[in-house]
Write an enzyme that holds these catalytic residues in place. Structure first.
Site, PDB file in Angstrom:
ATOM      1  N   ALA A  66       0.872  -1.177   0.000  1.00  0.00           N
ATOM      2  CA  ALA A  66       0.000   0.000   0.000  1.00  0.00           C
ATOM      3  C   ALA A  66       0.907   1.225   0.000  1.00  0.00           C
ATOM      4  O   ALA A  66       2.054   1.157   0.463  1.00  0.00           O
ATOM      5  CB  ALA A  66      -0.873  -0.014   1.245  1.00  0.00           C
ATOM      6  N   GLY A 112       0.427  -4.942   0.947  1.00  0.00           N
ATOM      7  CA  GLY A 112      -0.801  -4.981   0.143  1.00  0.00           C
ATOM      8  C   GLY A 112      -0.597  -5.660  -1.205  1.00  0.00           C
ATOM      9  O   GLY A 112      -1.556  -6.188  -1.779  1.00  0.00           O
ATOM     10  N   GLU A 115      -0.901  -9.248  -0.432  1.00  0.00           N
ATOM     11  CA  GLU A 115      -2.318  -9.468  -0.087  1.00  0.00           C
ATOM     12  C   GLU A 115      -3.188  -9.498  -1.346  1.00  0.00           C
ATOM     13  O   GLU A 115      -4.120 -10.289  -1.449  1.00  0.00           O
ATOM     14  CB  GLU A 115      -2.799  -8.381   0.885  1.00  0.00           C
ATOM     15  CG  GLU A 115      -2.155  -8.536   2.259  1.00  0.00           C
ATOM     16  CD  GLU A 115      -2.493  -7.393   3.195  1.00  0.00           C
ATOM     17  OE1 GLU A 115      -2.100  -6.244   2.894  1.00  0.00           O
ATOM     18  OE2 GLU A 115      -3.160  -7.630   4.206  1.00  0.00           O
ATOM     19  N   GLU A 135       4.430  -5.259   7.348  1.00  0.00           N
ATOM     20  CA  GLU A 135       3.688  -4.184   8.019  1.00  0.00           C
ATOM     21  C   GLU A 135       4.150  -3.913   9.452  1.00  0.00           C
ATOM     22  O   GLU A 135       4.162  -2.768   9.894  1.00  0.00           O
ATOM     23  CB  GLU A 135       2.181  -4.493   8.018  1.00  0.00           C
ATOM     24  CG  GLU A 135       1.498  -4.265   6.681  1.00  0.00           C
ATOM     25  CD  GLU A 135       1.572  -5.457   5.730  1.00  0.00           C
ATOM     26  OE1 GLU A 135       2.339  -6.401   5.994  1.00  0.00           O
ATOM     27  OE2 GLU A 135       0.833  -5.435   4.728  1.00  0.00           O
TER      28      GLU A 135
HETATM   29  N1  COA Z   1       4.604   3.061  -0.650  1.00  0.00           N
HETATM   30  C1  COA Z   1       5.003   4.212  -1.197  1.00  0.00           C
HETATM   31  N2  COA Z   1       6.102   4.325  -1.944  1.00  0.00           N
HETATM   32  C2  COA Z   1       6.829   3.210  -2.137  1.00  0.00           C
HETATM   33  C3  COA Z   1       6.475   1.973  -1.600  1.00  0.00           C
HETATM   34  C4  COA Z   1       5.308   1.918  -0.807  1.00  0.00           C
HETATM   35  N3  COA Z   1       4.861   0.786  -0.272  1.00  0.00           N
HETATM   36  N4  COA Z   1       7.410   1.063  -1.952  1.00  0.00           N
HETATM   37  C5  COA Z   1       8.307   1.710  -2.705  1.00  0.00           C
HETATM   38  N5  COA Z   1       7.972   3.013  -2.827  1.00  0.00           N
HETATM   39  C6  COA Z   1       8.676   4.070  -3.559  1.00  0.00           C
HETATM   40  C7  COA Z   1       9.900   4.563  -2.797  1.00  0.00           C
HETATM   41  O1  COA Z   1       9.515   5.516  -1.838  1.00  0.00           O
HETATM   42  C8  COA Z   1      10.697   5.153  -3.944  1.00  0.00           C
HETATM   43  O2  COA Z   1      10.139   6.401  -4.288  1.00  0.00           O
HETATM   44  P1  COA Z   1      11.105   7.690  -4.539  1.00  0.00           P
HETATM   45  O3  COA Z   1      11.998   7.273  -5.671  1.00  0.00           O
HETATM   46  O4  COA Z   1      10.142   8.782  -4.891  1.00  0.00           O
HETATM   47  O5  COA Z   1      11.851   7.886  -3.275  1.00  0.00           O
HETATM   48  C9  COA Z   1      10.416   4.207  -5.096  1.00  0.00           C
HETATM   49  O6  COA Z   1       9.201   3.549  -4.764  1.00  0.00           O
HETATM   50  C10 COA Z   1      11.489   3.162  -5.299  1.00  0.00           C
HETATM   51  O7  COA Z   1      11.674   2.471  -4.070  1.00  0.00           O
HETATM   52  P2  COA Z   1      13.097   2.290  -3.346  1.00  0.00           P
HETATM   53  O8  COA Z   1      12.841   2.065  -1.886  1.00  0.00           O
HETATM   54  O9  COA Z   1      14.010   3.425  -3.711  1.00  0.00           O
HETATM   55  O10 COA Z   1      13.606   0.954  -4.050  1.00  0.00           O
HETATM   56  P3  COA Z   1      14.643  -0.089  -3.449  1.00  0.00           P
HETATM   57  O11 COA Z   1      14.990  -1.005  -4.568  1.00  0.00           O
HETATM   58  O12 COA Z   1      15.736   0.590  -2.722  1.00  0.00           O
HETATM   59  O13 COA Z   1      13.808  -0.911  -2.338  1.00  0.00           O
HETATM   60  C11 COA Z   1      11.872  -2.085  -1.487  1.00  0.00           C
HETATM   61  C12 COA Z   1      12.728  -1.727  -2.721  1.00  0.00           C
HETATM   62  C13 COA Z   1      10.634  -2.809  -1.984  1.00  0.00           C
HETATM   63  C14 COA Z   1      12.668  -3.004  -0.557  1.00  0.00           C
HETATM   64  C15 COA Z   1      11.491  -0.805  -0.739  1.00  0.00           C
HETATM   65  O14 COA Z   1      10.932   0.108  -1.674  1.00  0.00           O
HETATM   66  C16 COA Z   1      10.487  -0.996   0.358  1.00  0.00           C
HETATM   67  O15 COA Z   1      10.827  -1.495   1.412  1.00  0.00           O
HETATM   68  N6  COA Z   1       9.225  -0.563   0.150  1.00  0.00           N
HETATM   69  C17 COA Z   1       8.195  -0.611   1.138  1.00  0.00           C
HETATM   70  C18 COA Z   1       7.687  -2.037   1.346  1.00  0.00           C
HETATM   71  C19 COA Z   1       6.625  -2.083   2.411  1.00  0.00           C
HETATM   72  O16 COA Z   1       6.871  -1.853   3.595  1.00  0.00           O
HETATM   73  N7  COA Z   1       5.393  -2.391   2.003  1.00  0.00           N
HETATM   74  C20 COA Z   1       4.290  -2.548   2.888  1.00  0.00           C
HETATM   75  C21 COA Z   1       3.496  -1.335   2.960  1.00  0.00           C
HETATM   76  S1  COA Z   1       2.115  -1.521   4.063  1.00  0.00           S
END
Ligand code: COA
Length: 260
Positions: A66, A112, A115, A135
């Site tokens: 999400a 999400g 999910e 989460e």
């Molecule tokens: N919500 C909002 N933005 C998200 C996102 C999320 N769940 N997951 C990734 N993004 C965005 C990042 O903020 C980034 O945006 P920016 O370039 O404007 O800063 C872009 O997507 C790329 O992500 P980034 O984190 O730079 O890529 P990465 O390869 O370093 O890491 C992940 C990849 C998936 C490990 C990391 O993005 C992450 O941990 N995301 C969140 C996962 C999460 O907790 N999901 C559950 C949400 S309830």
């Protein structure tokens, strides 16, 4: 229909819905959730669409969760409403569609995203995929059905380990956990999805819908899956698809199901 966050193509009875926010790793903001609802509803109501493939754009993510930027300042009531609304219009909605939905997991499926994949009727993944419910690392729990569907698929202990550690598993471990049915290379992922869809297309859509209803009933509170199976089984005998399927078998020809 015009969409800003998703792409929809239809060909040969298959609708492919692609979540298209690659710069945000296809994170599900509210607008995307609403567009997905519309796209699934349109596909479900179209008599020509018989399988729906759901995937993410790019080579890195199915859906990375999400959109955290949208709910970081929510109150208790808003948090509750976020989960309730999302479950109603997308996650439960997908799980209960009568058109088969295959999640085609082409990279990160987190929070999400996982999910949503679990709400689909089954899942396949590319070998670069990573899955998890992180989460609790954000101080919240899965709210789009993850605490229920993950244990149903992988068992309570594995689900709680994944949820409590907030860790990710790779595609091969997901296969071992029965979270996905097949793992292949990224290049072969869509062809595999299409091959599975083609096999589904050979069969009666009415019977498939009845099977989804019966299988789902076994996972619903207060419903008896065996009873529902008997009801759905009986109903099939009144369909043109049943007439055609049995007749075609007896005449040693391939059935042409009218879908009625
Ligand atoms: N919500 C909002 N933005 C998200 C996102 C999320 N769940 N997951 C990734 N993004 C965005 C990042 O903020 C980034 O945006 P920016 O370039 O404007 O800063 C872009 O997507 C790329 O992500 P980034 O984190 O730079 O890529 P990465 O390869 O370093 O890491 C992940 C990849 C998936 C490990 C990391 O993005 C992450 O941990 N995301 C969140 C996962 C999460 O907790 N999901 C559950 C949400 S309830």
């Amino acid at each position: 229909m015009n969409y800003e966050n998703i792409l929809v193509t239809t060909e040969n009875g298959i609708a492919t819905i692609t979540i298209n926010r690659p710069t945000k790793l296809n994170a599900l903001n509210k607008a995307t959730i609403k567009e997905l609802h519309r796209a699934f509803k349109t596909a479900e109501e179209s008599r020509s669409i018989r399988v729906i493939l759901l995937t993410g754009s790019g080579e890195k993510a199915f859906v990375a969760g999400a959109d955290i930027s949208e709910f970081s300042d929510y109150s208790v009531a808003q948090g509750r409403e976020l989960a309730a609304q999302g479950q109603a219009i997308l996650f439960d909605y997908v799980a209960h569609l009568s058109t088969p939905v295959i999640a085609v997991i082409n990279g990160f499926a987190l929070g999400g995203g996982l999910e949503l994949a679990m709400a689909a009727h089954f899942r396949i993944a590319s070998d670069n995929a990573k899955m998890g419910l992180p989460e609790v690392s954000l101080g919240v729990i899965p709210g789009y059905g993850g605490t229920q569907r993950l244990p149903q698929l992988v068992g309570k202990g594995r689900a709680l380990e994944m949820i409590m550690t907030a860790g990710m598993i790779d595609a091969h471990q997901a296969l071992q956990y029965n979270l996905v049915n097949h793992v292949t290379s990224l290049e072969e992922l869509m062809p595999l999805a299409e091959k599975l869809a083609a096999k589904i297309l050979n069969n009666s859509p009415i019977a498939i819908a009845a099977a989804i209803t019966a299988v789902n009933a076994g996972f619903e509170d207060g419903e008896n899956g065996f009873e529902e199976e008997i009801t759905q089984f009986g109903k099939c005998f009144g369909t043109a698809d049943f007439q055609e399927g049995t007749q075609a078998f007896l005449e040693k020809r391939k059935a042409k199901f009218p879908g009625k």
